[in-house]
Write a protein that holds these residues in place. Structure first.
Motif, PDB file in Angstrom:
ATOM      1  N   UNK A  99     -22.772  13.062   5.870  1.00 38.62           N
ATOM      2  CA  UNK A  99     -22.175  12.035   7.463  1.00 38.62           C
ATOM      3  C   UNK A  99     -20.908  12.842   8.437  1.00 38.62           C
ATOM      4  N   UNK A 100     -20.826  12.117   8.922  1.00 38.80           N
ATOM      5  CA  UNK A 100     -19.715  12.869   9.776  1.00 38.80           C
ATOM      6  C   UNK A 100     -18.357  12.712   8.823  1.00 38.80           C
ATOM      7  N   UNK A 101     -17.958  13.684   8.382  1.00 35.02           N
ATOM      8  CA  UNK A 101     -16.475  13.709   7.710  1.00 35.02           C
ATOM      9  C   UNK A 101     -15.385  12.490   8.174  1.00 35.02           C
ATOM     10  N   UNK A 102     -15.627  11.938   9.797  1.00 28.27           N
ATOM     11  CA  UNK A 102     -14.590  10.905  10.310  1.00 28.27           C
ATOM     12  C   UNK A 102     -14.776  10.191  10.461  1.00 28.27           C
ATOM     13  N   UNK A 103     -15.519   9.471   9.759  1.00 34.20           N
ATOM     14  CA  UNK A 103     -15.947   8.093   8.971  1.00 34.20           C
ATOM     15  C   UNK A 103     -16.041   8.274   7.623  1.00 34.20           C
ATOM     16  N   UNK A 104     -16.363   9.377   6.778  1.00 27.98           N
ATOM     17  CA  UNK A 104     -16.859   9.222   5.824  1.00 27.98           C
ATOM     18  C   UNK A 104     -15.089   9.213   5.034  1.00 27.98           C
ATOM     19  N   UNK A 105     -14.556  10.266   5.346  1.00 25.95           N
ATOM     20  CA  UNK A 105     -13.194  10.353   4.469  1.00 25.95           C
ATOM     21  C   UNK A 105     -12.875   8.619   4.970  1.00 25.95           C
ATOM     22  N   UNK A 106     -12.641   7.688   5.405  1.00 27.32           N
ATOM     23  CA  UNK A 106     -12.676   6.063   5.269  1.00 27.32           C
ATOM     24  C   UNK A 106     -12.954   5.654   4.389  1.00 27.32           C
ATOM     25  N   UNK A 107     -13.844   5.378   4.445  1.00 31.84           N
ATOM     26  CA  UNK A 107     -15.284   5.066   3.685  1.00 31.84           C
ATOM     27  C   UNK A 107     -14.672   5.327   1.886  1.00 31.84           C
ATOM     28  N   UNK A 108     -14.465   7.219   1.911  1.00 33.21           N
ATOM     29  CA  UNK A 108     -14.498   7.852   0.732  1.00 33.21           C
ATOM     30  C   UNK A 108     -12.437   7.124   0.050  1.00 33.21           C
ATOM     31  N   UNK A 109     -11.438   7.274   0.856  1.00 30.07           N
ATOM     32  CA  UNK A 109     -10.518   7.105   1.087  1.00 30.07           C
ATOM     33  C   UNK A 109     -10.703   5.300   0.299  1.00 30.07           C
ATOM     34  N   UNK A 110     -10.930   4.316   1.175  1.00 28.85           N
ATOM     35  CA  UNK A 110     -11.610   3.140   0.364  1.00 28.85           C
ATOM     36  C   UNK A 110     -12.152   2.852  -1.076  1.00 28.85           C
ATOM     37  N   UNK A 111     -13.321   3.719  -1.400  1.00 31.50           N
ATOM     38  CA  UNK A 111     -14.419   3.527  -2.387  1.00 31.50           C
ATOM     39  C   UNK A 111     -13.418   4.405  -3.161  1.00 31.50           C
ATOM     40  N   UNK A 112     -12.563   5.529  -3.592  1.00 31.82           N
ATOM     41  CA  UNK A 112     -12.264   6.783  -4.189  1.00 31.82           C
ATOM     42  C   UNK A 112     -10.855   6.107  -4.572  1.00 31.82           C
ATOM     43  N   UNK A 113      -9.976   4.953  -4.185  1.00 31.00           N
ATOM     44  CA  UNK A 113      -9.063   4.956  -4.809  1.00 31.00           C
ATOM     45  C   UNK A 113      -9.099   4.870  -5.819  1.00 31.00           C
ATOM     46  N   UNK A 114      -8.907   4.592  -6.357  1.00 24.47           N
ATOM     47  CA  UNK A 114      -8.499   3.903  -7.775  1.00 24.47           C
ATOM     48  C   UNK A 114      -8.737   5.485  -8.291  1.00 24.47           C
ATOM     49  N   UNK A 115     -10.149   6.294  -8.016  1.00 29.45           N
ATOM     50  CA  UNK A 115     -10.155   7.759  -8.791  1.00 29.45           C
ATOM     51  C   UNK A 115      -9.606   8.725  -8.481  1.00 29.45           C
ATOM     52  N   UNK A 118       0.929   4.972   0.319  1.00 30.82           N
ATOM     53  CA  UNK A 118      -0.124   3.429   1.103  1.00 30.82           C
ATOM     54  C   UNK A 118      -0.835   2.733   1.507  1.00 30.82           C
ATOM     55  N   UNK A 119      -1.949   3.810   2.187  1.00 30.99           N
ATOM     56  CA  UNK A 119      -2.399   3.888   3.357  1.00 30.99           C
ATOM     57  C   UNK A 119      -3.238   4.524   3.763  1.00 30.99           C
ATOM     58  N   UNK A 120      -4.022   4.372   4.606  1.00 27.86           N
ATOM     59  CA  UNK A 120      -4.976   5.544   5.110  1.00 27.86           C
ATOM     60  C   UNK A 120      -4.481   6.478   5.910  1.00 27.86           C
ATOM     61  N   UNK A 121      -3.754   5.694   6.958  1.00 28.25           N
ATOM     62  CA  UNK A 121      -2.975   6.328   7.524  1.00 28.25           C
ATOM     63  C   UNK A 121      -1.747   7.210   6.697  1.00 28.25           C
ATOM     64  N   UNK A 122      -0.853   6.479   6.201  1.00 30.14           N
ATOM     65  CA  UNK A 122       0.313   7.277   5.771  1.00 30.14           C
ATOM     66  C   UNK A 122      -0.317   8.341   4.819  1.00 30.14           C
ATOM     67  N   UNK A 123      -1.737   8.920   4.212  1.00 27.06           N
ATOM     68  CA  UNK A 123      -1.707  10.026   3.629  1.00 27.06           C
ATOM     69  C   UNK A 123      -2.728  11.427   4.944  1.00 27.06           C
ATOM     70  N   UNK A 124      -3.334  10.447   5.876  1.00 28.08           N
ATOM     71  CA  UNK A 124      -3.891  11.220   7.088  1.00 28.08           C
ATOM     72  C   UNK A 124      -2.625  11.929   7.780  1.00 28.08           C
ATOM     73  N   UNK A 160     -12.835  13.733  -4.739  1.00 31.31           N
ATOM     74  CA  UNK A 160     -13.026  13.003  -4.322  1.00 31.31           C
ATOM     75  C   UNK A 160     -12.133  12.568  -2.728  1.00 31.31           C
ATOM     76  N   UNK A 161     -10.802  13.119  -2.675  1.00 30.10           N
ATOM     77  CA  UNK A 161     -10.507  13.366  -1.199  1.00 30.10           C
ATOM     78  C   UNK A 161     -10.099  14.199  -0.154  1.00 30.10           C
ATOM     79  N   UNK A 162     -11.266  15.640  -0.621  1.00 29.12           N
ATOM     80  CA  UNK A 162     -11.116  16.698   0.113  1.00 29.12           C
ATOM     81  C   UNK A 162     -12.352  17.383   0.530  1.00 29.12           C
ATOM     82  N   UNK A 163     -12.985  17.014   1.963  1.00 31.98           N
ATOM     83  CA  UNK A 163     -13.855  17.398   0.963  1.00 31.98           C
ATOM     84  C   UNK A 163     -15.523  17.552   0.285  1.00 31.98           C
TER      85      UNK A 163
END
Length: 184
Positions: free
Chosen positions: A16-32, A40-46, A62-65
């Motif tokens: 998947x395009x990492x431009x969209x996968x990264x947002x999903x990963x942020x939401x899905x793997x936030x706890x781990x 505090x947010x994806x915007x802050x992370x980026x 889970x946070x990179x590549x």
């Protein structure tokens, strides 16, 4: 896997395009993923990913590549290492599907495996509900996600090119017709 599988096994995967996968990963793997949890947010992370990311922290894979990691590839910085890794994947995987072109991918997969049309008619795409019509990430965030996940972006670009070469060999018009039938 290759030690226990027959020599003529057909290996395929999906990316998947990492431009969209990264947002999903942020939401899905936030706890781990500590890097995501601390932001505090994806915007802050980026805005400053290195502020939150420590490659040694457990769960931060889970946070990179993420896709690069999922393929079992070691981190690479030298472009020759990246190209060598991509060539190895090209040898190992007979087909790499693209999530953004899921229906087209299913047609190519069905053809490669000599399956009947019914075999791919019920594959689900995007298990996560789309709650809003607009994209989840801005164009600027997409650029930042691709840059942050540079190895995944190289992986995506490589297999995007090979995917469309395969489409061309299959026949663009034929693919369009089969996608229409699949969607029906």
């Amino acid at each position: 896997v290759q030690k226990v599988m027959p020599n003529d096994s057909f290996y395929f995967s999906i990316i998947r395009d990492p431009g969209t996968l990264g947002e999903s990963a942020f939401a899905y793997y936030r706890a781990v993923a500590p890097a995501f949890r601390r932001a505090p947010s994806l915007a802050a992370f980026l805005a400053s990913p290195n502020r939150y990311y420590d490659p040694r922290a457990r769960g931060n894979h889970y946070a990179r590549n993420l896709q690069w990691f999922d393929f079992g590839l070691p981190p690479a910085t030298d472009p020759r290492e990246v190209q060598k890794a991509l060539a190895g994947l090209e040898r190992d995987f007979s087909l790499v599907l693209l999530a953004e072109h899921f229906d087209e991918s299913l047609v190519l997969l069905r053809e490669a495996l000599c399956w009947p049309e019914e075999a791919v008619a019920t594959f689900a795409h995007n298990g996560r509900q789309q709650l809003v019509a607009e994209p989840r990430v801005s164009p600027e965030q997409m650029v930042r996600l691709r840059a942050w996940n540079g190895l995944d972006w190289a992986l995506y670009l490589h297999f995007n090119r090979s995917f469309w070469r395969r489409v061309e060999a299959f026949g663009t018009r034929r693919l369009r017709e089969e996608v229409i039938r699949l969607r029906r």
